[in-house]
Design a protein around this motif. Structure first.
Motif, mmCIF file in Angstrom:
data_model
loop_
_atom_site.group_PDB
_atom_site.id
_atom_site.type_symbol
_atom_site.label_atom_id
_atom_site.label_comp_id
_atom_site.label_asym_id
_atom_site.label_seq_id
_atom_site.Cartn_x
_atom_site.Cartn_y
_atom_site.Cartn_z
ATOM 1 N N GLY A 1 -74.947 -39.603 -3.672
ATOM 2 C CA GLY A 1 -76.070 -39.495 -4.799
ATOM 3 C C GLY A 1 -75.560 -38.018 -5.784
ATOM 4 O O GLY A 1 -76.008 -38.284 -6.988
ATOM 5 N N THR A 2 -74.668 -37.809 -5.493
ATOM 6 C CA THR A 2 -73.834 -36.529 -6.367
ATOM 7 C C THR A 2 -72.800 -36.010 -6.529
ATOM 8 O O THR A 2 -72.314 -36.176 -7.357
ATOM 9 N N THR A 3 -71.685 -36.536 -5.295
ATOM 10 C CA THR A 3 -70.411 -36.453 -5.026
ATOM 11 C C THR A 3 -69.870 -37.831 -4.665
ATOM 12 O O THR A 3 -70.256 -38.246 -3.578
ATOM 13 N N THR A 4 -68.039 -37.845 -4.863
ATOM 14 C CA THR A 4 -67.388 -39.283 -3.968
ATOM 15 C C THR A 4 -66.513 -38.362 -3.755
ATOM 16 O O THR A 4 -65.895 -37.437 -4.690
ATOM 17 N N ARG A 5 -65.991 -38.400 -2.251
ATOM 18 C CA ARG A 5 -65.075 -37.497 -1.712
ATOM 19 C C ARG A 5 -63.588 -38.924 -1.348
ATOM 20 O O ARG A 5 -64.446 -39.356 -0.031
ATOM 21 N N ALA A 6 -62.911 -38.796 -1.340
ATOM 22 C CA ALA A 6 -61.681 -39.862 -1.020
ATOM 23 C C ALA A 6 -60.217 -38.714 -0.156
ATOM 24 O O ALA A 6 -60.278 -37.906 -1.213
#
Length: 406
Positions: A107-112
């Motif tokens: 709900g705050t960050t996306t990391r790939a």
């Protein structure tokens, strides 16, 4: 600490043979300490890996001229209509340089994370973007942020974006078929990977945290969720109902409890607390009576309220009784989630518990409260691994997906 001789929750997965005192996904020693009460807490160290492999892949790609044309990405907007998303070319990598993607989105960050299929433990690059929880920001913005995180990972690696061999996406709010369908449609149109798996964000967490693939994954960040899997492959969950109906123990729940304590103190319905002046200072208001205008006029009040959670931890450390009670109650709520999952799955007393989310990983007092409440009756003695990067678990699942389809 007892090592669990359990089966993996996914029969096709390869069970790693690692020492229990090591970080399961790096092989490095994991620091270990005991929280108040029974139970063990291990910290999985963050990994910093060389990008040398990226240079070799880039050199190998010079001999590859296959590419696919640009195409329009489409996703549903807030009114259910199809809209274009920006995309770039997606060349196909030569077989000897196949890549993997592991994505963790909340709900705050996306990391790939990007890695070579030949050596998935060697992380080539990491890309970040905003939230990708469809329930929090809507499907359009969620898919845009997924695309941005993937683009950022390829940019950092120095490689042109291409279709990877396999990708696993662990996403908050991806428990339902309809939500997964939106992600799979985007992945197909974006030609993200030859093979794609979409799961809720707790599944990669358990893979990264326990190594065996079974136990309980507990998340407390913007929202909260407990999910577990046993040696027979049975799984269940508790929590994850969103901020209107649940999210107990999350940043939002703690921030909301802070606000309630402040207004109760202002009314004389509750004890005085140092939270009142701290909240007024942070929200830049004069008195508690100004809270109504400040909170209800906020564009995203949930985020504003969640940002108050650190005040509770700071003042609990200063022995404010009200703040201490809020933290204890949050720990109890999270422990009830974890216990419910463990009971349903008949998990062992030495309970593997993978903890993640900004609140659990950055606020040791909350994790200690969870351990205390879980172990107070000796039913469970949690063996906790703090997972700072759940995307590593997603990358591991992507590697397994690639092996299954090779």
């Amino acid at each position: 600490m007892v090592q669990q001789p359990a089966e993996n929750c996914c029969p096709a997965e390869t069970k790693p043979d690692r020492k229990p005192a090591q970080c399961q996904h790096t092989g490095q020693p994991a620091s270990e300490r005991h929280a108040a009460g029974s139970g063990t807490i291990r910290q999985c160290p963050r990994t910093t890996l060389s990008l040398a492999t990226a240079g070799r892949i880039a050199a190998a790609r010079k001999n590859s001229h296959r590419s696919t044309p640009q195409y329009p990405l489409r996703s549903l907007d807030f009114r259910g209509r199809s809209r274009r998303l920006p995309v770039s070319e997606t060349p196909v990598m030569p077989d000897e340089t196949l890549l993997l993607l592991g994505i963790d989105g909340g709900g705050t960050t996306t990391r790939a994370l990007l890695a070579a299929a030949a050596n998935p433990a060697q992380i080539l690059a990491t890309g970040f973007s905003g939230p990708s929880n469809q329930r929090a920001v809507g499907p359009l913005l969620a898919m845009q942020n997924l695309d941005a995180a993937v683009n950022a990972a390829f940019e950092q690696s120095g490689l042109p974006r291409c279709t990877v061999a396999a990708a696993c996406l662990g996403l908050a709010g991806a428990d339902r078929d309809s939500d997964r369908g939106v992600v799979l449609q985007w992945a197909s149109e974006a030609r993200l990977a030859d093979h794609v798996r979409v799961v809720n964000d707790a599944v990669p967490l358990l893979s990264a945290g326990t190594g065996t693939g079974f136990g309980v994954a507990l998340i407390a960040g913007t929202g909260s969720l407990a999910w577990g899997c046993n040696a027979s492959g049975d799984s269940t969950r508790a929590g994850g109902w969103g901020w209107l109906m649940g999210d107990e123990g999350s940043a939002w729940a703690i921030g909301s409890a802070v606000l309630k304590a402040v207004v109760c103190a202002a009314d004389g319905r509750g004890p005085l607390t140092a939270l009142a002046p701290a909240v007024c200072e942070q929200l830049q208001i004069s008195t508690a009576s100004d809270l109504v205008a400040r909170i209800y006029s906020a564009e995203i009040p949930r985020a504003l309220i969640a940002e108050l959670a650190p005040l509770a931890f700071t003042l609990a450390g200063a022995e404010d009784a009200v703040a201490s009670s809020i933290i204890s109650n949050a720990g109890r709520d999270l422990a009830v989630m974890a216990r419910t999952v463990a009971d349903r799955l008949k998990l062992p007393q030495q309970l593997p518990l993978a903890a993640a989310g900004a609140v659990l990983t950055q606020q040791p007092a909350l994790l200690q409260a969870v351990v205390q409440h879980l172990s107070h009756d000796q039913r469970y003695c949690p063996v906790v691994t703090v997972v700072h990067n759940a995307a590593e678990g997603a990358l591991r699942l992507a590697a397994e997906l690639h092996q299954q389809n090779s």
